[in-house]
Design an enzyme around this catalytic site. Structure first.
Site, mmCIF file in Angstrom:
data_model
loop_
_atom_site.group_PDB
_atom_site.id
_atom_site.type_symbol
_atom_site.label_atom_id
_atom_site.label_comp_id
_atom_site.label_asym_id
_atom_site.label_seq_id
_atom_site.Cartn_x
_atom_site.Cartn_y
_atom_site.Cartn_z
ATOM 1 N N ASP A 106 0.820 -1.213 0.000
ATOM 2 C CA ASP A 106 0.000 0.000 0.000
ATOM 3 C C ASP A 106 0.855 1.266 0.000
ATOM 4 O OD1 ASP A 106 -1.964 -1.862 0.323
ATOM 5 O OD2 ASP A 106 -2.868 -0.955 2.095
ATOM 6 N N HIS A 156 -6.100 3.264 -3.970
ATOM 7 C CA HIS A 156 -6.033 3.357 -2.493
ATOM 8 C C HIS A 156 -6.441 4.761 -2.032
ATOM 9 C CE1 HIS A 156 -4.942 1.929 1.422
ATOM 10 N NE2 HIS A 156 -3.849 2.649 1.558
ATOM 11 N N HIS A 160 -6.120 9.245 1.484
ATOM 12 C CA HIS A 160 -5.987 8.287 2.576
ATOM 13 C C HIS A 160 -6.853 8.636 3.795
ATOM 14 C CE1 HIS A 160 -3.971 5.172 4.970
ATOM 15 N NE2 HIS A 160 -3.448 4.746 3.850
ATOM 16 N N HIS A 269 3.431 -2.268 3.413
ATOM 17 C CA HIS A 269 3.567 -0.969 2.756
ATOM 18 C C HIS A 269 4.900 -0.875 2.027
ATOM 19 C CE1 HIS A 269 0.524 -0.372 5.881
ATOM 20 N NE2 HIS A 269 0.010 0.550 5.076
HETATM 21 ZN ZN LIG Z 1 -2.655 2.946 3.230
#
Ligand SMILES: [Zn+2]
Length: 409
Positions: A106, A156, A160, A269
């Site tokens: 991510d 995504h 955020h 991530h």
């Molecule tokens: Zn994220």
């Protein structure tokens, strides 16, 4: 030199593959940016058809966890909140098939992603990259790289946020602008998958993602909490059992030696060298323990994109962002009423202005507020926002301007 530039410019503009649908993006990490009209039109049609439930957005409590007021049921008999009740939508993906291991990350693409991309390329390993729209615009070279190495790209969100706290128009803007940035900076990719930040989704958010943008939700069934080490080297991550890189590597190895049913979709991530190196150093164990490692759609033999099987293209560029999951034309939703959209649009502007930081204050709000909330929240949160925010914001306004100019040339 000038003559050659003038010669090339019309060619670039003439190609439908490179025709940008927008030359102006929202501010970097702008919360719930106002959506484009075609997305609103599709939303109105879906809403009128009863496909998008109506209930008030959640709000964040003092611990940074979304909650619903008025005694709303949060399980599958109510709003089906993952954050509150670990409720899954019918089309959500959380588990991999038995024996399969999702390679997925991510919060990219950022410069720190590049060593990961080089490693995956060397290993001939596909992975899914859930990308921040702002980062796609800020770091076009990193985005180009992830496509060049054969990475699968997915959405995504733009800034955020906790998506269940966004109103409908803000949800449209977060998803739409990220898909738009991916489309514009590739040869016309229309994403097919998305991952909500912090895993935060409910029936309303899922429905907008599916009915307007054709996006299938991908969650996870393992959480490395690597974001904490990325943000807080030292002992700050003890609450997550992570005192350093060796603990993170032990966590990842635990996934590898753990049960193979269901298969593994782990939350990791790509925003810093420590956590990227932990993945790289433990990667051989995935193969050694007999897992079949793939990007997310390949776990299920699904097409990577709504308009193409994988990065090879060619992509059907008549497929317009926000025209719905089954449409490849622009006109199906254009007859929808605009009254709902105009009122909702107004609400979205005021809501984003009051509840969330304006662009000038985004650095502090995104970079400071998020980590403290995450530290108190469930360990299942996708909390990479803090890393992303601090690492990507510097100079991003200037980059956005440059990208827009470059696209016109
Ligand atoms: Zn994220």
């Amino acid at each position: 030199m000038l003559a050659s530039l003038l010669f090339l410019a019309p060619l670039a503009l003439a190609s439908p593959l490179y025709k940008r649908q927008s030359n102006t993006y929202p501010e970097p990490l702008q919360r719930g940016p106002p959506p484009r009209q075609p997305w609103i039109d599709t939303y109105n049609a879906a809403k009128a058809a009863g496909k998008i439930p109506s209930f008030a957005p959640a709000r964040l409590n003092s611990d940074g966890v979304p909650f619903y007021s008025g005694g709303v049921a949060t399980d599958d008999k109510g709003v089906c909140s993952w954050s509150q009740a670990h409720c899954f939508g019918d089309n959500d993906i959380y588990d991999a098939p038995d024996g399969m291991y999702a390679i997925n990350f991510d919060d990219g693409p950022v410069p720190a992603s590049i060593p990961l991309y080089n490693f995956l390329e060397k290993e001939n390993q596909t992975g899914t990259h859930f990308l921040i729209g702002t980062n796609v615009v800020d770091y076009p070279d990193a985005f180009k790289k992830v496509l060049d190495i054969g990475g699968h790209v997915a959405v995504h969100t733009w800034s955020h946020p906790y998506m269940t706290t966004m109103d409908d128009m803000q949800v449209l803007g977060e998803l739409g602008w990220t898909a738009q940035a991916i489309f514009d900076h590739s040869n016309g990719i229309v994403p097919a998958f998305w991952r909500p930040p912090y895993g935060d989704a409910d029936a309303r958010v899922r429905a907008i993602a599916e009915e307007v943008f054709g996006l299938k939700l991908v969650g996870w069934n393992r959480d490395s909490n690597d974001w904490c080490l990325n943000d807080n080297p030292g002992s700050a991550c003890a609450a997550y059992g992570l005192s350093g890189a060796s603990d993170l590597e032990a966590e990842l190895r635990g996934w590898q030696t753990g049960a193979k049913s269901p298969g593994c979709i782990g939350l990791e991530h790509e925003t810093g060298s420590l956590i990227v190196n932990a993945f790289i150093s433990t990667y051989p164990g995935i193969k050694q323990h007999g897992w079949d490692a793939r990007c997310v759609p390949d776990l299920f033999n699904l097409d990577w994109y709504q308009n193409g099987k994988n990065n090879d293209g060619p992509f059907d560029t008549s497929f317009v962002i926000g025209s719905g999951p089954d449409s490849n034309s622009t006109s199906s939703a254009s007859s929808a009423t605009s009254s709902a959209s105009s009122s909702a649009s107004t609400a979205s502007v005021s809501s984003s202005g009051s509840a969330r930081a304006s662009s000038s204050a985004t650095v502090s709000s995104a970079g400071v507020a998020v980590p403290s909330k995450d530290a108190q929240a469930s360990t299942d949160k996708d909390s990479g926002a803090s890393a992303l925010s601090r690492s990507s914001l510097a100079g991003s306004v200037a980059v956005v301007g440059l990208v827009a100019v470059a696209a016109l040339a």
